[in-house]
Design a protein around this motif. Structure first.
Motif, PDB file in Angstrom:
ATOM      1  N   UNK A 160       0.264  -1.004 -11.984  1.00 38.99           N
ATOM      2  CA  UNK A 160      -0.504   0.198 -11.678  1.00 38.99           C
ATOM      3  C   UNK A 160      -0.973   0.862 -12.974  1.00 38.99           C
ATOM      4  N   UNK A 161      -2.233   1.064 -13.051  1.00 37.37           N
ATOM      5  CA  UNK A 161      -2.822   1.670 -14.246  1.00 37.37           C
ATOM      6  C   UNK A 161      -2.351   3.118 -14.395  1.00 37.37           C
ATOM      7  N   UNK A 162      -2.006   3.489 -15.613  1.00 37.33           N
ATOM      8  CA  UNK A 162      -1.600   4.854 -15.914  1.00 37.33           C
ATOM      9  C   UNK A 162      -0.152   5.165 -15.616  1.00 37.33           C
TER      10      UNK A 162
ATOM     11  N   UNK B 195       0.836  -1.209   0.000  1.00 38.26           N
ATOM     12  CA  UNK B 195       0.000   0.000   0.000  1.00 38.26           C
ATOM     13  C   UNK B 195       0.873   1.263   0.000  1.00 38.26           C
ATOM     14  N   UNK B 196       1.875   1.282   0.867  1.00 39.07           N
ATOM     15  CA  UNK B 196       2.789   2.425   0.932  1.00 39.07           C
ATOM     16  C   UNK B 196       3.561   2.550  -0.381  1.00 39.07           C
ATOM     17  N   UNK B 197       4.025   1.425  -0.922  1.00 39.56           N
ATOM     18  CA  UNK B 197       4.730   1.433  -2.206  1.00 39.56           C
ATOM     19  C   UNK B 197       3.887   2.115  -3.277  1.00 39.56           C
ATOM     20  N   UNK B 198       2.635   1.751  -3.363  1.00 44.52           N
ATOM     21  CA  UNK B 198       1.749   2.298  -4.393  1.00 44.52           C
ATOM     22  C   UNK B 198       1.488   3.796  -4.180  1.00 44.52           C
TER      23      UNK B 198
ATOM     24  N   UNK C 279      10.774 -14.467  -6.115  1.00 48.59           N
ATOM     25  CA  UNK C 279       9.685 -13.573  -5.700  1.00 48.59           C
ATOM     26  C   UNK C 279       8.804 -13.169  -6.874  1.00 48.59           C
ATOM     27  N   UNK C 280       9.408 -12.933  -8.030  1.00 49.82           N
ATOM     28  CA  UNK C 280       8.695 -12.593  -9.269  1.00 49.82           C
ATOM     29  C   UNK C 280       7.714 -11.428  -9.107  1.00 49.82           C
ATOM     30  N   UNK C 281       8.172 -10.383  -8.456  1.00 48.95           N
ATOM     31  CA  UNK C 281       7.323  -9.201  -8.268  1.00 48.95           C
ATOM     32  C   UNK C 281       7.263  -8.403  -9.557  1.00 48.95           C
ATOM     33  N   UNK C 282       6.063  -8.137 -10.007  1.00 48.31           N
ATOM     34  CA  UNK C 282       5.898  -7.335 -11.219  1.00 48.31           C
ATOM     35  C   UNK C 282       6.283  -5.888 -10.936  1.00 48.31           C
ATOM     36  N   UNK C 283       6.728  -5.218 -11.970  1.00 49.59           N
ATOM     37  CA  UNK C 283       7.170  -3.835 -11.839  1.00 49.59           C
ATOM     38  C   UNK C 283       5.961  -2.895 -11.747  1.00 49.59           C
ATOM     39  N   UNK C 284       6.181  -1.696 -11.176  1.00 47.09           N
ATOM     40  CA  UNK C 284       5.059  -0.761 -10.980  1.00 47.09           C
ATOM     41  C   UNK C 284       4.273  -0.458 -12.256  1.00 47.09           C
TER      42      UNK C 284
ATOM     43  N   UNK D 285       9.791   4.618 -12.413  1.00 41.44           N
ATOM     44  CA  UNK D 285       8.672   3.664 -12.276  1.00 41.44           C
ATOM     45  C   UNK D 285       9.056   2.232 -12.648  1.00 41.44           C
ATOM     46  N   UNK D 286      10.301   1.868 -12.379  1.00 43.25           N
ATOM     47  CA  UNK D 286      10.717   0.484 -12.601  1.00 43.25           C
ATOM     48  C   UNK D 286      10.883  -0.277 -11.286  1.00 43.25           C
TER      49      UNK D 286
END
Length: 174
Positions: A93-95, A10-13, A84-89, A149-150
């Protein structure tokens, strides 16, 4: 644990969304692209070799510490990314769009940040006058990855931790 991860996400976003509003100003876009590129890797090899030539005894130790530290950091960050395979922002995240294409598929941890902090610890160990300028440079590399935004901020903190631990271990060994 789930609550902690939810709150970190949540904080990351929130941070990514806020930083994204700063984009579109030519100076900052260009500045953070160039700062990020300075952490791509070839600069580290150049610094090590240059110091070995200019200050052979200390330069040799820096190169040895760097080789040990990077031999730990690189596989660790690659394995973490694959596990972990975390997708990038920009994927989640839309937009949100990136300014520079990322070097690989996954986000966590930030390899650029890990490498920058690894170099900062090693260089400032041998040359204390690099403590503050090196910290500023490494921090700007970390922030640039969020600005572009990477990476999420938590990717940056993981990269900082990884880089510092690998460098401290290498310095302990030599």
């Amino acid at each position: 644990m789930k609550t902690l991860l939810f709150n970190v996400n949540k904080v990351d976003r929130i941070v990514i969304s806020e930083v994204y509003t700063w984009r579109g100003k030519d100076f900052f876009d260009s500045f953070f692209c160039n700062i990020s590129k300075s952490g791509d890797g070839p600069l580290y090899l150049f610094i090590g070799l240059l110091l070995w030539i200019l200050d052979p005894q200390v330069g040799r130790e820096i190169v040895m510490a760097g080789l040990i530290a990077f031999s730990l950091e690189l596989p660790t960050y690659k394995i973490a990314k694959l596990l972990i395979k975390r997708k990038r922002p920009f994927e989640k995240m839309q937009g949100i769009q990136f300014l520079l294409p990322p070097p690989d598929r996954f986000s966590f941890p930030s390899g650029h940040t890990a490498s920058a902090f690894l170099m900062w610890v090693i260089l400032s160990h041998f040359y204390p006058f690099w403590l503050i300028p090196g910290l500023i440079w490494a921090s700007l590399i970390g922030f640039s990855r969020v600005y572009l935004c990477v990476h999420y901020p938590s990717d940056i903190f993981a990269g900082i931790t990884l880089g510092i631990l690998c460098a401290r271990f290498a310095l302990f060994i030599i």
